[in-house]
Motif scaffolding. Structure first.
Motif, PDB file in Angstrom:
ATOM      1  N   TRP A 139     -27.634  11.618  17.966  1.00 26.18           N
ATOM      2  CA  TRP A 139     -28.708  11.108  17.101  1.00 26.18           C
ATOM      3  C   TRP A 139     -29.948  11.982  17.198  1.00 26.18           C
ATOM      4  O   TRP A 139     -30.586  12.286  16.195  1.00 26.18           O
ATOM      5  CB  TRP A 139     -29.074   9.657  17.501  1.00 26.18           C
ATOM      6  CG  TRP A 139     -27.954   8.678  17.207  1.00 26.18           C
ATOM      7  CD1 TRP A 139     -27.050   8.176  18.084  1.00 26.18           C
ATOM      8  CD2 TRP A 139     -27.650   8.133  15.925  1.00 26.18           C
ATOM      9  NE1 TRP A 139     -26.169   7.319  17.465  1.00 26.18           N
ATOM     10  CE2 TRP A 139     -26.520   7.284  16.100  1.00 26.18           C
ATOM     11  CE3 TRP A 139     -28.195   8.253  14.643  1.00 26.18           C
ATOM     12  CZ2 TRP A 139     -25.940   6.567  15.063  1.00 26.18           C
ATOM     13  CZ3 TRP A 139     -27.619   7.527  13.631  1.00 26.18           C
ATOM     14  CH2 TRP A 139     -26.498   6.704  13.826  1.00 26.18           C
ATOM     15  N   ALA A 142     -30.185   6.035   4.955  1.00 28.53           N
ATOM     16  CA  ALA A 142     -29.482   5.905   6.231  1.00 28.53           C
ATOM     17  C   ALA A 142     -30.471   5.642   7.368  1.00 28.53           C
ATOM     18  O   ALA A 142     -30.222   4.792   8.250  1.00 28.53           O
ATOM     19  CB  ALA A 142     -28.692   7.180   6.507  1.00 28.53           C
ATOM     20  N   THR A 160     -30.856   2.730  10.010  1.00 23.47           N
ATOM     21  CA  THR A 160     -30.933   3.012  11.449  1.00 23.47           C
ATOM     22  C   THR A 160     -32.136   2.298  12.070  1.00 23.47           C
ATOM     23  O   THR A 160     -32.088   1.813  13.196  1.00 23.47           O
ATOM     24  CB  THR A 160     -31.060   4.522  11.687  1.00 23.47           C
ATOM     25  OG1 THR A 160     -30.071   5.200  10.919  1.00 23.47           O
ATOM     26  CG2 THR A 160     -30.883   4.870  13.162  1.00 23.47           C
ATOM     27  N   ALA A 188     -23.883   3.070   3.653  1.00 21.56           N
ATOM     28  CA  ALA A 188     -22.958   3.860   4.471  1.00 21.56           C
ATOM     29  C   ALA A 188     -23.185   3.583   5.955  1.00 21.56           C
ATOM     30  O   ALA A 188     -22.227   3.417   6.729  1.00 21.56           O
ATOM     31  CB  ALA A 188     -23.155   5.353   4.162  1.00 21.56           C
ATOM     32  N   MET A 189     -24.470   3.538   6.341  1.00 15.95           N
ATOM     33  CA  MET A 189     -24.784   3.272   7.756  1.00 15.95           C
ATOM     34  C   MET A 189     -24.324   1.872   8.169  1.00 15.95           C
ATOM     35  O   MET A 189     -23.775   1.670   9.270  1.00 15.95           O
ATOM     36  CB  MET A 189     -26.294   3.410   7.990  1.00 15.95           C
ATOM     37  CG  MET A 189     -26.791   4.843   8.075  1.00 15.95           C
ATOM     38  SD  MET A 189     -25.919   5.826   9.288  1.00 15.95           S
ATOM     39  CE  MET A 189     -26.830   5.402  10.774  1.00 15.95           C
ATOM     40  N   ALA A 245     -21.975   0.141   6.794  1.00 18.94           N
ATOM     41  CA  ALA A 245     -20.519   0.139   6.852  1.00 18.94           C
ATOM     42  C   ALA A 245     -20.037   0.760   8.167  1.00 18.94           C
ATOM     43  O   ALA A 245     -19.061   0.301   8.769  1.00 18.94           O
ATOM     44  CB  ALA A 245     -19.949   0.919   5.667  1.00 18.94           C
ATOM     45  N   ALA A 246     -20.741   1.776   8.628  1.00 18.89           N
ATOM     46  CA  ALA A 246     -20.280   2.498   9.827  1.00 18.89           C
ATOM     47  C   ALA A 246     -20.641   1.749  11.113  1.00 18.89           C
ATOM     48  O   ALA A 246     -19.829   1.677  12.034  1.00 18.89           O
ATOM     49  CB  ALA A 246     -20.885   3.901   9.832  1.00 18.89           C
ATOM     50  N   PHE A 247     -21.853   1.219  11.158  1.00 16.23           N
ATOM     51  CA  PHE A 247     -22.317   0.668  12.438  1.00 16.23           C
ATOM     52  C   PHE A 247     -22.646  -0.817  12.379  1.00 16.23           C
ATOM     53  O   PHE A 247     -23.162  -1.375  13.343  1.00 16.23           O
ATOM     54  CB  PHE A 247     -23.548   1.445  12.921  1.00 16.23           C
ATOM     55  CG  PHE A 247     -23.290   2.916  13.094  1.00 16.23           C
ATOM     56  CD1 PHE A 247     -22.545   3.363  14.210  1.00 16.23           C
ATOM     57  CD2 PHE A 247     -23.721   3.835  12.162  1.00 16.23           C
ATOM     58  CE1 PHE A 247     -22.296   4.713  14.366  1.00 16.23           C
ATOM     59  CE2 PHE A 247     -23.472   5.175  12.325  1.00 16.23           C
ATOM     60  CZ  PHE A 247     -22.746   5.628  13.436  1.00 16.23           C
TER      61      PHE A 247
END
Lengths: 490, 128
Positions: free
Chosen positions: A53, A95, A99, A140-141, A143-145
């Motif tokens: 990161w 994103a 975050t 997207a973020m 969905a990923a985390f």
């Protein structure tokens, strides 16, 4: 100098023109990304984010702005590259918002910054695309985390967010203002250029109008000159007629009186009567010459072309010239081809020309020889009849030769007093010869003598049975040619 | 001796020319305008006409045409005279039927030559 040249030769091709939007966004992006880095760094440090990161954040904060500029300035269409970079940033900021767990202030900062930028450089479509991509980045973020929403952030993050938004608007506003001023300056210069162009256009138009006026006045002057010339010709013609009528009586009565005086035993009066008659005839010749010249100049002189025997003409000329030649105790020699044949032309005018030349030769020669030569010749231009009158008289200097064929110009004033003459004979003779397609040339040596050569085209020598026909020749065409050859004459 | 009709309106020229021709042995009848000229040519039957072209009443060219048109004057030679040097008088005179042309002021020897030539031609024409 030399090294610069070498560098230019060896260096890369000239850089492409970079779009102003790219130039505007470059410094803004450098500064803003530092603040995005600081803002995100405060969040990462609170959360204890892992090394990847941090690496991604450093890359985005410090490398990305230069990478975008480099790529845009090298691409074929730097503006499109910049738009794409802005859309990529929209995605990244979406994103980053995810975050930051969609905390209100950072999210608002990102959304405001990217939307304002997209809107200002790319318009509504670009801004809407930006919003969509930002949402995509966030999705997207998530969905990923997974979805984390923390509305509140730490006071540090809040303060940094506020600072970031202020810095963004300030920097963006500052550079926008720079661009605007450049634009205004450019517009002002363009206006000045327009004014100059307008002024030049006016000047060109004025010059053209002046030229038009000049051309018009020149045309008017030419018309006036032509009218004056026509009036002069008409005046001369009428005057000549009016002068000739009384002269007719003067010459006629003096001749009559001379005859009657001789018959009636008053021989003492004869010489005086002869003087009246001679003066009258001289005046008549003068009037005739002036009239002929004005006719030629008005283009009204006509040729009476007929076919005639050259031998007969020569005989007539010799017998007419004999008394003139004898006057100064000169002898006349005739050198002629045996069979001269026929010539087509104006016999009266040719006779006038030859008599004029013989009369001149007799005037300027004493106790000498005057030779009349008549021959047929040929050269590349065709066959010719050549008449030559040579004398052993006083001759002419080259200066006198130069003025020979000009109207009213005798060799000098003393010549006129001593030898008389109108000063028009040679001018007329030359014009007559030119009308018949030939010319007169002259050779002279001061103190030794003069030779005049008349050359006429003999192309119709064998035409028979045409002696009575009379042709008119358009003199304007011939005179036009003659005057073109010597433009100074006009 | 040959009889010459002199048609000339100018009194001085008429007087001078007729006196000079009389001295050369010609018989002279004169007319002062075109109409009188035509009448005299028909009545006096001259051997030759000296015709000024610039005449009052009937001009010289018309006189020449009428003399040529009439049977009794058709054979009389005509010599036209003109003081107008600028115009095409010579050509027009010959077209109107004149036999010859001379300019004024008259050069008497030249005119006499033309008169003799014209008289000689007309005598030659009458003989056969």
């Amino acid at each position: 100098m030399q090294s610069a040249t070498a560098g230019d030769l060896g260096g890369p091709a000239a850089p492409r023109r970079v779009h102003p939007i790219v130039k505007l966004d470059y410094p803004v992006r450098i500064i803003i990304n530092i603040f995005i880095f600081i803002l995100m760094a405060s969040i990462f440090s609170e959360r204890g984010a892992g090394r990847p990161w941090w690496i991604a954040l450093v890359l985005y904060g410090f490398i990305w702005p230069h990478a975008v500029y480099l790529f845009a300035s090298r691409s074929r269409d730097s503006k499109r590259a910049e738009f794409r970079a802005l859309l990529s940033e929209s995605f990244v900021l979406g994103a980053l918002s995810a975050t930051a767990s969609f905390s209100i202030l950072p999210t608002l900062t990102f959304l405001t910054g990217i939307t304002a930028t997209n809107l200002s450089v790319g318009g509504i479509r670009q801004a809407l695309k930006g919003v969509v991509l930002m949402a995509g980045g966030a999705a997207a973020m998530v969905a990923a985390f997974g979805l984390h929403v923390v509305a509140q952030t730490s006071p540090t993050t809040t303060a940094l967010s506020a600072l970031a938004i202020v810095v963004f608007t300030t920097v963006f506003g500052f550079f926008s203002n720079l661009q605007t001023r450049k634009l205004v300056q450019a517009r002002r210069e363009m206006t000045q250029q327009n004014v100059m162009i307008e002024r030049q256009k006016t000047e060109v138009e004025q010059a053209r109008e002046a030229a038009d006026r000049e051309r018009q006045s020149a045309e008017e002057a030419r018309e006036a000159a032509e009218a004056a010339n026509r009036a002069k010709s008409a005046f001369l013609a009428n005057m000549s007629h009016e002068l000739r009528t009384p002269l007719n009586a003067i010459i006629g009565y003096s001749e009559l009186l001379e005859e009657e005086a001789a018959d009636g035993g008053h021989e003492d009066l004869v010489p005086d009567l002869q003087k009246i008659c001679t003066s009258g005839k001289h005046l008549l010749r003068l009037i005739n010459s002036v009239l002929d010249l004005s006719k030629i100049e008005a283009g009204k002189m006509t040729l009476f072309v007929e076919t005639f025997e050259i031998g007969t003409l020569v005989e007539e000329v010799v017998s007419t010239a004999k008394p003139l030649v004898d006057k100064n105790r000169n002898t006349l020699a005739l050198e002629s081809d045996l069979n001269l044949g026929k010539l087509k032309g104006d016999v009266t005018k040719l006779k006038q020309v030859l008599l004029n030349l013989l009369s001149n030769a007799s005037k300027f020669t004493e106790n000498g020889t005057i030779t009349l030569e008549a021959r047929r010749t040929a050269d590349l231009q065709g066959s010719w009849v050549r008449f030559r009158v040579s004398d052993t008289g006083i001759g002419m200097t080259s200066e006198q030769l130069g003025k020979l064929f000009q109207a009213f110009t005798q060799a000098d004033g003393a010549t006129t007093r001593k030898y008389g003459g109108t000063g028009l004979g040679l001018v007329l003779s030359r014009r007559f010869c030119q009308m018949m397609g030939g010319d007169i040339s002259v050779q002279s040596e001061f103190g030794k003598g003069t030779t005049f050569t008349v050359r006429l085209p003999a192309d119709v020598e064998n035409e028979e049975g045409d002696a009575t026909s009379i042709h008119r020749i358009d003199m304007k065409a011939i005179l036009g040619q003659a005057s073109r050859k010597t433009p100074q004459d006009g | 001796m040959a009889k010459i009709l002199l048609v000339e309106d100018n009194e001085l020229n008429r007087d001078m020319l007729s006196r000079r021709l009389v001295r050369r042995g010609f018989e002279i009848v004169s007319a002062v305008d075109g109409e009188e000229g035509i009448a005299r040519a028909g009545g006096d039957r001259p051997d030759l006409v000296l015709l000024d072209l610039n005449l009052p009443v009937v001009d010289g060219l018309e006189v020449a045409r009428r003399l040529r048109a009439a049977d009794e004057t058709r054979g009389i030679p005509i010599i036209a005279l003109s003081a107008h040097a600028l115009s095409d008088d010579r050509e027009r005179a010959l077209q109107a039927g004149c036999d010859d042309f001379d300019t004024k002021p008259v050069d008497l020897p030249r005119l006499l030559g033309k008169i003799e030539a014209a008289l000689g031609r007309s005598r030659g024409a009458e003989r056969p």
